[in-house]
Design a protein around this motif. Sequence first.
Motif, PDB file in Angstrom:
ATOM      1  N   GLY A 191     -77.571   1.715 -83.119  1.00  0.00           N
ATOM      2  CA  GLY A 191     -78.561   1.768 -82.054  1.00  0.00           C
ATOM      3  C   GLY A 191     -78.203   2.743 -80.949  1.00  0.00           C
ATOM      4  N   THR A 192     -76.905   2.982 -80.720  1.00  0.00           N
ATOM      5  CA  THR A 192     -76.515   3.944 -79.689  1.00  0.00           C
ATOM      6  C   THR A 192     -76.623   5.383 -80.178  1.00  0.00           C
ATOM      7  OG1 THR A 192     -74.176   3.856 -80.364  1.00  0.00           O
ATOM      8  CG2 THR A 192     -74.909   2.290 -78.685  1.00  0.00           C
ATOM      9  N   LYS A 193     -76.715   5.576 -81.487  1.00  0.00           N
ATOM     10  CA  LYS A 193     -76.737   6.925 -82.054  1.00  0.00           C
ATOM     11  C   LYS A 193     -78.131   7.357 -82.523  1.00  0.00           C
ATOM     12  CE  LYS A 193     -72.287   7.362 -81.605  1.00  0.00           C
ATOM     13  NZ  LYS A 193     -71.712   8.305 -80.617  1.00  0.00           N
ATOM     14  N   PHE A 194     -78.971   6.405 -82.893  1.00  0.00           N
ATOM     15  CA  PHE A 194     -80.274   6.749 -83.455  1.00  0.00           C
ATOM     16  C   PHE A 194     -81.385   5.977 -82.754  1.00  0.00           C
ATOM     17  CE2 PHE A 194     -77.055   7.070 -86.788  1.00  0.00           C
ATOM     18  CZ  PHE A 194     -77.223   8.379 -87.212  1.00  0.00           C
ATOM     19  N   LYS A 195     -82.594   6.494 -82.878  1.00  0.00           N
ATOM     20  CA  LYS A 195     -83.748   5.792 -82.335  1.00  0.00           C
ATOM     21  C   LYS A 195     -84.017   4.524 -83.139  1.00  0.00           C
ATOM     22  CE  LYS A 195     -86.311   9.521 -82.513  1.00  0.00           C
ATOM     23  NZ  LYS A 195     -87.459  10.448 -82.344  1.00  0.00           N
ATOM     24  N   ALA A 196     -84.826   3.627 -82.599  1.00  0.00           N
ATOM     25  CA  ALA A 196     -84.916   2.261 -83.118  1.00  0.00           C
ATOM     26  C   ALA A 196     -85.889   2.083 -84.280  1.00  0.00           C
ATOM     27  CB  ALA A 196     -85.313   1.312 -81.983  1.00  0.00           C
ATOM     28  N   MET A 197     -86.890   2.946 -84.402  1.00  0.00           N
ATOM     29  CA  MET A 197     -87.980   2.670 -85.340  1.00  0.00           C
ATOM     30  C   MET A 197     -87.502   2.542 -86.786  1.00  0.00           C
ATOM     31  SD  MET A 197     -91.179   2.035 -85.652  1.00  0.00           S
ATOM     32  CE  MET A 197     -92.001   2.661 -84.183  1.00  0.00           C
ATOM     33  N   ILE A 198     -86.824   3.553 -87.295  1.00  0.00           N
ATOM     34  CA  ILE A 198     -86.438   3.551 -88.709  1.00  0.00           C
ATOM     35  C   ILE A 198     -85.454   2.423 -89.032  1.00  0.00           C
ATOM     36  CG2 ILE A 198     -85.249   4.865 -90.509  1.00  0.00           C
ATOM     37  CD1 ILE A 198     -86.557   7.379 -89.440  1.00  0.00           C
ATOM     38  N   PRO A 199     -84.373   2.222 -88.244  1.00  0.00           N
ATOM     39  CA  PRO A 199     -83.481   1.091 -88.553  1.00  0.00           C
ATOM     40  C   PRO A 199     -84.194  -0.256 -88.527  1.00  0.00           C
ATOM     41  CG  PRO A 199     -82.411   2.582 -87.013  1.00  0.00           C
ATOM     42  CD  PRO A 199     -83.831   3.037 -87.134  1.00  0.00           C
ATOM     43  N   THR A 200     -85.119  -0.440 -87.588  1.00  0.00           N
ATOM     44  CA  THR A 200     -85.846  -1.709 -87.521  1.00  0.00           C
ATOM     45  C   THR A 200     -86.683  -1.923 -88.769  1.00  0.00           C
ATOM     46  OG1 THR A 200     -85.952  -1.617 -85.094  1.00  0.00           O
ATOM     47  CG2 THR A 200     -87.524  -3.060 -86.210  1.00  0.00           C
ATOM     48  N   LEU A 201     -87.412  -0.906 -89.182  1.00  0.00           N
ATOM     49  CA  LEU A 201     -88.254  -1.026 -90.378  1.00  0.00           C
ATOM     50  C   LEU A 201     -87.404  -1.295 -91.624  1.00  0.00           C
ATOM     51  CD1 LEU A 201     -90.865   1.828 -89.791  1.00  0.00           C
ATOM     52  CD2 LEU A 201     -91.165  -0.630 -89.451  1.00  0.00           C
ATOM     53  N   ILE A 202     -86.260  -0.627 -91.718  1.00  0.00           N
ATOM     54  CA  ILE A 202     -85.382  -0.830 -92.886  1.00  0.00           C
ATOM     55  C   ILE A 202     -84.907  -2.278 -92.939  1.00  0.00           C
ATOM     56  CG2 ILE A 202     -83.127  -0.263 -93.850  1.00  0.00           C
ATOM     57  CD1 ILE A 202     -83.566   2.620 -92.924  1.00  0.00           C
ATOM     58  N   LEU A 254     -95.944  -5.269 -87.197  1.00  0.00           N
ATOM     59  CA  LEU A 254     -97.111  -4.621 -86.578  1.00  0.00           C
ATOM     60  C   LEU A 254     -97.134  -4.872 -85.066  1.00  0.00           C
ATOM     61  CD1 LEU A 254     -99.875  -5.385 -89.240  1.00  0.00           C
ATOM     62  CD2 LEU A 254     -98.723  -3.201 -88.803  1.00  0.00           C
ATOM     63  N   LEU A 255     -96.698  -6.050 -84.659  1.00  0.00           N
ATOM     64  CA  LEU A 255     -96.662  -6.355 -83.228  1.00  0.00           C
ATOM     65  C   LEU A 255     -95.497  -5.664 -82.528  1.00  0.00           C
ATOM     66  CD1 LEU A 255     -97.491 -10.179 -83.369  1.00  0.00           C
ATOM     67  CD2 LEU A 255     -99.002  -8.337 -82.615  1.00  0.00           C
ATOM     68  N   LEU A 256     -94.443  -5.362 -83.268  1.00  0.00           N
ATOM     69  CA  LEU A 256     -93.266  -4.717 -82.693  1.00  0.00           C
ATOM     70  C   LEU A 256     -93.432  -3.209 -82.512  1.00  0.00           C
ATOM     71  CD1 LEU A 256     -90.229  -6.325 -84.578  1.00  0.00           C
ATOM     72  CD2 LEU A 256     -90.507  -6.242 -82.111  1.00  0.00           C
ATOM     73  N   VAL A 257     -94.234  -2.594 -83.347  1.00  0.00           N
ATOM     74  CA  VAL A 257     -94.238  -1.134 -83.465  1.00  0.00           C
ATOM     75  C   VAL A 257     -94.520  -0.423 -82.150  1.00  0.00           C
ATOM     76  CG1 VAL A 257     -95.557   0.780 -84.435  1.00  0.00           C
ATOM     77  CG2 VAL A 257     -94.696  -1.003 -85.933  1.00  0.00           C
ATOM     78  N   ALA A 258     -95.516  -0.887 -81.402  1.00  0.00           N
ATOM     79  CA  ALA A 258     -95.906  -0.169 -80.180  1.00  0.00           C
ATOM     80  C   ALA A 258     -94.766  -0.116 -79.174  1.00  0.00           C
ATOM     81  CB  ALA A 258     -97.141  -0.829 -79.561  1.00  0.00           C
ATOM     82  N   ALA A 259     -94.077  -1.233 -78.959  1.00  0.00           N
ATOM     83  CA  ALA A 259     -92.983  -1.250 -77.994  1.00  0.00           C
ATOM     84  C   ALA A 259     -91.820  -0.382 -78.459  1.00  0.00           C
ATOM     85  CB  ALA A 259     -92.510  -2.684 -77.766  1.00  0.00           C
ATOM     86  N   ILE A 260     -91.518  -0.418 -79.753  1.00  0.00           N
ATOM     87  CA  ILE A 260     -90.407   0.383 -80.262  1.00  0.00           C
ATOM     88  C   ILE A 260     -90.740   1.870 -80.176  1.00  0.00           C
ATOM     89  CG2 ILE A 260     -89.088   0.950 -82.333  1.00  0.00           C
ATOM     90  CD1 ILE A 260     -89.143  -1.975 -83.063  1.00  0.00           C
ATOM     91  N   LEU A 282     -94.644  -6.020 -66.464  1.00  0.00           N
ATOM     92  CA  LEU A 282     -94.217  -5.892 -67.851  1.00  0.00           C
ATOM     93  C   LEU A 282     -95.396  -5.465 -68.715  1.00  0.00           C
ATOM     94  CD1 LEU A 282     -91.929  -9.041 -68.231  1.00  0.00           C
ATOM     95  CD2 LEU A 282     -91.235  -6.667 -67.935  1.00  0.00           C
ATOM     96  N   PRO A 283     -95.185  -4.492 -69.589  1.00  0.00           N
ATOM     97  CA  PRO A 283     -96.285  -4.018 -70.441  1.00  0.00           C
ATOM     98  C   PRO A 283     -96.671  -5.048 -71.485  1.00  0.00           C
ATOM     99  CG  PRO A 283     -94.213  -2.997 -71.093  1.00  0.00           C
ATOM    100  CD  PRO A 283     -93.928  -3.763 -69.835  1.00  0.00           C
ATOM    101  N   ILE A 284     -97.962  -5.064 -71.822  1.00  0.00           N
ATOM    102  CA  ILE A 284     -98.443  -6.010 -72.825  1.00  0.00           C
ATOM    103  C   ILE A 284     -97.766  -5.755 -74.165  1.00  0.00           C
ATOM    104  CG2 ILE A 284    -100.393  -4.529 -73.443  1.00  0.00           C
ATOM    105  CD1 ILE A 284    -100.255  -8.405 -73.450  1.00  0.00           C
ATOM    106  N   THR A 285     -97.395  -4.488 -74.428  1.00  0.00           N
ATOM    107  CA  THR A 285     -96.713  -4.189 -75.693  1.00  0.00           C
ATOM    108  C   THR A 285     -95.356  -4.888 -75.773  1.00  0.00           C
ATOM    109  OG1 THR A 285     -95.833  -2.159 -74.683  1.00  0.00           O
ATOM    110  CG2 THR A 285     -97.853  -1.961 -76.003  1.00  0.00           C
ATOM    111  N   GLY A 286     -94.714  -5.088 -74.599  1.00  0.00           N
ATOM    112  CA  GLY A 286     -93.437  -5.804 -74.590  1.00  0.00           C
ATOM    113  C   GLY A 286     -93.601  -7.252 -74.978  1.00  0.00           C
TER     114      GLY A 286
END
Length: 418
Positions: free
Chosen positions: A285-296, A392-398, A223-227
């Motif tokens: 989530g099935t239609k768009f990538k995760a970064m922008i919805p998560t930040l919003i 900040l901790l979530l960003v790399a994995a997303i 498992l990656p450390i980013t996870g």
Amino acid sequence: MSTTPADDGRIDITGFKLVALTAMMLLSFAAAIAMPFNITGIVEAFTVTNTVAGLVATIEMGGVAISSLIFAQIAPRLNPRRVYVIGVATIIALNIATIWAPTIEFLYVVRGLVGLFAGAMVATVMSTAGRSRTPEATFGVINSAVGVMGMALSLILPQALKLHTLELSTYDLGHEGLGLSTVDGLYFVYLCCAGLALLFIRFVPVPPKVEAPAGGETSAPALPITGWLALLGLGIIFFGHGTLTMFIISVGVEQVGLSAERVGLVFMFGGVFGIVAPLAAGYIGTKFKAMIPTLIIVVAVMIFGMLLSQASTPMEFYASAPFFAMMPIAMMPIVLGALARVDPTGRLTGAHPAFITLGGALAPLVGGAISTTGNYSTNGFSVVICGVVGTLLLVAAIRTADRLRDDAEGAPVPAPGE
């Protein structure tokens, strides 16, 4: 059947398979979902303080956290139906033991054991959901169903709390009457839930095992450390959210001047939002990538948190409380879907309850201390600080999940016969 690096072992979880998997989660985890009712019942039944009754909840949820963290790592190698059979049967027995608990100390032990087995169950469910071909949609349904279960229990359990007023004189054996305690009523409901879970075991989806090859090396990638950092970030966000959520009633009654009944209506509306939002998030989530919805969503949590913590009028409370209370649930299908892409074995998604549970267990204590040093607006600032740190901790994995999604969607479709 075992998976190989070329075969990530993803399965279709739709129709009744999805219903069965969701039911396994809800029916085995009912006591944890309705924990505030349990504390009330324990206080009445054993004539103890909120602190003592709260310790029962802490022990039980601590068991969930420890067990889910362990089982998340081994769930891909296990037959989930065996886990469910053993887990449900044990939870049924322990709920019966809870009903007959003679002392609060006995309750500590029994509920701690329930937490361990419930943690194994929920980790297995979430690990399986992480193997879905459409994890965002799967997690959207599961999280929405948690909201439905919460509303159902909020209607049933108040009636169960009244059982201590009954006297079954028909079965009087020389006593004044067979009185039922509040704990008896509550845990009888959970006993029935666990019994219903047995009906769904044969229908739950069973992903292929991730087995070790003959050489003894694991076929599952490390498992990656980013996870792990993402899980820690998720736990921090929920911890910050909890430092204010646990005191929403106090904000409404003490700071705004509302009645408890009015605050209850706000929670009812929040419950409806908590049902609809995960389904919508799962679709997004099935239609768009995760970064922008998560930040919003995280920014919305912080904004609503600040508005709620400084609310002084009923309208300010009505406009912020229900959305703040349920907004993190809307984030879960998207974030868990991203983690499922980073780790196709489902170990990260299976481990997430441990981080959320630990944060939730610490939130009341820390949130209470924060509010006593200032006021509830200070709790609002803790929501913002934890939101920033957690993001900040979530960003790399997303970011990794979005890249993997781009790669998968951009991959050429193989010609027939290739």
